[in-house]
Design an enzyme around this catalytic site. Structure first.
Site, PDB file in Angstrom:
ATOM      1  CB  THR A   1      11.438  38.193 -33.073  1.00  0.00           C
ATOM      2  OG1 THR A   1      12.200  36.989 -32.957  1.00  0.00           O
ATOM      3  CG2 THR A   1      12.259  39.234 -33.826  1.00  0.00           C
ATOM      4  CB  CYS A   2       7.822  35.105 -31.373  1.00  0.00           C
ATOM      5  SG  CYS A   2       8.217  34.262 -32.907  1.00  0.00           S
ATOM      6  CG  ASN A   3      11.987  32.832 -33.331  1.00  0.00           C
ATOM      7  OD1 ASN A   3      12.687  33.795 -33.622  1.00  0.00           O
ATOM      8  ND2 ASN A   3      11.229  32.212 -34.209  1.00  0.00           N
TER       9      ASN A   3
ATOM     10  CB  SER B   1      12.836  32.148 -38.961  1.00  0.00           C
ATOM     11  OG  SER B   1      13.177  33.496 -39.166  1.00  0.00           O
TER      12      SER B   1
ATOM     13  CD  GLU C   1       9.815  34.554 -38.900  1.00  0.00           C
ATOM     14  OE1 GLU C   1       8.745  35.139 -38.724  1.00  0.00           O
ATOM     15  OE2 GLU C   1      10.618  34.300 -37.989  1.00  0.00           O
TER      16      GLU C   1
ATOM     17  CD  GLU D   1       4.819  36.720 -39.421  1.00  0.00           C
ATOM     18  OE1 GLU D   1       5.693  35.871 -39.683  1.00  0.00           O
ATOM     19  OE2 GLU D   1       3.627  36.445 -39.206  1.00  0.00           O
TER      20      GLU D   1
ATOM     21  CB  ALA E   1       4.109  43.098 -34.778  1.00  0.00           C
TER      22      ALA E   1
ATOM     23  CB  ALA F   1      -2.485  41.234 -32.568  1.00  0.00           C
TER      24      ALA F   1
END
Length: 486
Positions: free
Chosen positions: A41-43, A106, A111, A113, A193, A195
Site C-alpha cells: 500500500t502507500c505506507n 495505518s 482508514e 481503504e 485504487a 485515484a
C-alpha cells in the site's frame, strides 16, 4: 508448516524506503516457491508466507528466498533488505494482519481503504496461483474482522482515509475548508485504487470540474467505468488543464516524476507565481512530483508524510473498542486453527486404531469365516474402540482450545509412534486452467448442449434473465444444441 510475514511499514521506515521496496512488489510472490501473499500500500510492504515445516531452518530458508526476491525486484542491496524487514511468526503475524486490515496500524488510524487493499491482495495472489488454503482463510478472516470493526465501533463510522485527510488539509490551507472545493478545478493524475477513491471523495465534496489524466491512456475508460462527472484529458490538453487548476492530485505511482520546471511551464507559474494559488497533493508512494515543487511561488505541496503528521488522532474509547473486536477475532481464529491441527491428530489416532482393528478382524474371519459369531465379535470390538476413542478425542479439542495441540501430538508420537501429518499440504494453488474445445469428451459436450437447451437465448443459466450475465459458449456445444432442437 509455519506462517510468517516480512513487514516494512511507515511505523519503522521513511516512506521513501517503503516505496523503493514496493517497486515490483507484485512479482515477488510469483518468483518464489513458497505460498505467499503480498500486501503493498502507500505506507507498507508486507509479505505473508508459509514455510514448509515448523523447523526453524525451513522458516529461515523461506525468509531468505523472499528477501532475495525483494532485492532483485527493487534493486536494493540484499543486506539492506534483510535488515529493513521485521519478521513476524505465527500468532504475531496473524495479530498484525488483523490490526492492519482494521486500520489500527495505518498512518491515518481507522482508514477505510486498507480493508479493500487486504482483500485485493488476496484476490491478486489467487489469480497468480501463489496462495495456499491457510493463507486464504487468514486473509478472508482479516477482511471479515475489518468489516466488524466498521460496523460495531465508532472508529469505522468516521470514514477516515489517506485521501480524505489530504483533501481536508488542502481545504484548510486554502482557508475556505469544505466550501473551497465547490468552485475548485481539479486535475487527477492516475487511474489506480487511490485515484478511484480520490474521484469519489472529490464528488462527495461537490467538485464540479474534475479532469483525469493517465500516462497509460486509461483515463477515458477510468471515467466511463465510474460514471463520473469528470472528463478525460489527452496529452495536448494537459497544459490548459494545469493552468486552470486549483488542485493537482498525483496518485499514479509511475516511474517518472513531474519536475518543478514542468509544473512551472504547464501551470504557467512566473517568478511571482500566478493569478491563483496551486495546491499539489502527492499520494503516490514513489512520488509523482519532485520535492522542488514545494519551492515554486504560490504552490503548496502535500505529501504522504504531511498526511501522516497531520492525521487526526482517534479517541481512546474508539480505539479500545476496535482493539477489543480485533483481539476477539484473533483469538477465535487461532483457536480454530489449533482445532484443525487437533483434527489431524484425531484422524491419525483413529486411522491407527482402525488399522489394528482391521488386522485383528482379518484373523477372526480366517478362523471363523463369515459367520454370525464373527459378526458379533466385530460389532463388539468396534463398539469398544469407539468408547476408547471418545476421551482422547474430547481431550484433543480441549487441549487445542488451550493452545496445547503440540503436547497432544507429541503424546501420540511417544505412546503409539504415530507421525501426525496435516491433511492439507501447503502447495500453492494453481489458477483454473481453461480447457480447449477439443479437450472435452463427447459426453461432456452432449451434457452442455442439454443444459443450454434449458437456458433462454442470451442467458447465463435457467435462473437468470437474458442480459443479466454474458458468457462465451463453446461453438461446438452451440451447434449440438441447435442440432438437438431441430
Amino acid at each position: 508448516m509455519t506462517l510468517f510475514s516480512l513487514v516494512a511499514t511507515h511505523a519503522d521506515l521513511d516512506l521513501e524506503t517503503v516505496g523503493i521496496l514496493s517497486s515490483g512488489a507484485a512479482d515477488v510472490a510469483g518468483s518464489v516457491d513458497v505460498p505467499a501473499v503480498t500486501l503493498a500500500t502507500c505506507n507498507r510492504l508486507e509479505i505473508y508466507a508459509e514455510a514448509s515445516s515448523d523447523d526453524p531452518a525451513a522458516l529461515e530458508a523461506s525468509r531468505e528466498e523472499l528477501i532475495d526476491a525483494v532485492a532483485e525486484t527493487s534493486g536494493v542491496d540484499r543486506d539492506t533488505i534483510a535488515s529493513t524487514f521485521r519478521t513476524l511468526v505465527e500468532d504475531d503475524a496473524v495479530s498484525h494482519l488483523f490490526q492492519v486490515g482494521a486500520g489500527l496500524d495505518s498512518a491515518v488510524i481507522g482508514e477505510r481503504e486498507i480493508a479493500g487493499q487486504v482483500r485485493k491482495s488476496l484476490a491478486d495472489a489467487q489469480n497468480a496461483g501463489t496462495v495456499s488454503g491457510n493463507l486464504t482463510r487468514l486473509f478472508e478472516t482479516a477482511t471479515r474482522t475489518a468489516k466488524d470493526v466498521g460496523a460495531r465501533t465508532a472508529l469505522g463510522s468516521r470514514g477516515r482515509s489517506i485521501v480524505s485527510v489530504s483533501l481536508d488539509i488542502a481545504g484548510d490551507m486554502r482557508g475556505d475548508g469544505a466550501a473551497f472545493y465547490r468552485d475548485a478545478s481539479v486535475v487527477l493524475i492516475g487511474t489506480g485504487a487511490y485515484a478511484g477513491t480520490s474521484l469519489a471523495q472529490l464528488q462527495e465534496r461537490g467538485v464540479r470540474d474534475i479532469a483525469v489524466f493517465s500516462g497509460s491512456g486509461r483515463a477515458e475508460q477510468f471515467v466511463a467505468e465510474r460514471g463520473a462527472a469528470a472528463r478525460a484529458l489527452k496529452m495536448e490538453e494537459l497544459s490548459e488543464a494545469f493552468s486552470a487548476a486549483d488542485v493537482i492530485i498525483g496518485c499514479s505511482g509511475g516511474n517518472r516524476q513531474i519536475t518543478a520546471q514542468e509544473i512551472r511551464t504547464l501551470a504557467g507559474i512566473g517568478p511571482e507565481g500566478r493569478e491563483k494559488d496551486l495546491t499539489v497533493i502527492d499520494l503516490a508512494l514513489s512520488h509523482d512530483f519532485t520535492p522542488e515543487v514545494a519551492d515554486l511561488p504560490g504552490v503548496e505541496l502535500i505529501t504522504l508524510e504531511s498526511v501522516k503528521m497531520a492525521a487526526p488522532a482517534e479517541t481512546e474509547d474508539s480505539l479500545e473498542q476496535a482493539r477489543e473486536v480485533v483481539y476477539a477475532a484473533v483469538q477465535e481464529y487461532l483457536t480454530e486453527r489449533q482445532q484443525r491441527s487437533a483434527d489431524d491428530a484425531i484422524v491419525a489416532l483413529r486411522r491407527h486404531t482402525q488399522s489394528v482393528l482391521d488386522a485383528e478382524m482379518e484373523k477372526v474371519r480366517k478362523q471363523h469365516g463369515c459367520t454370525a459369531a464373527a459378526e458379533e465379535v466385530e460389532f463388539a470390538v468396534r463398539r469398544i474402540v469407539r468408547k476408547l476413542l471418545h476421551t482422547p478425542t474430547v481431550r484433543a479439542r480441549e487441549l487445542a482450545a488451550e493452545g496445547r495441540t503440540e503436547d497432544y501430538v507429541q503424546a501420540l508420537q511417544d505412546i503409539f509412534g504415530l507421525e501426525v501429518e496435516p491433511r492439507e499440504r501447503p502447495e500453492r494453488e494453481q489458477p483454473a486452467k481453461r480447457r480447449r474445445a477439443e479437450e472435452f469428451t463427447p459426453a461432456e459436450l452432449a451434457q452442455m448442449a442439454a443444459h443450454l437447451q434449458k437456458v433462454p437465448d442470451g442467458g447465463f443459466c435457467p435462473h437468470h434473465r437474458p442480459g443479466e450475465f454474458a458468457v462465451e459458449r463453446l461453438e461446438v456445444a452451440q451447434r449440438l444444441t441447435q442440432a438437438q432442437a431441430s
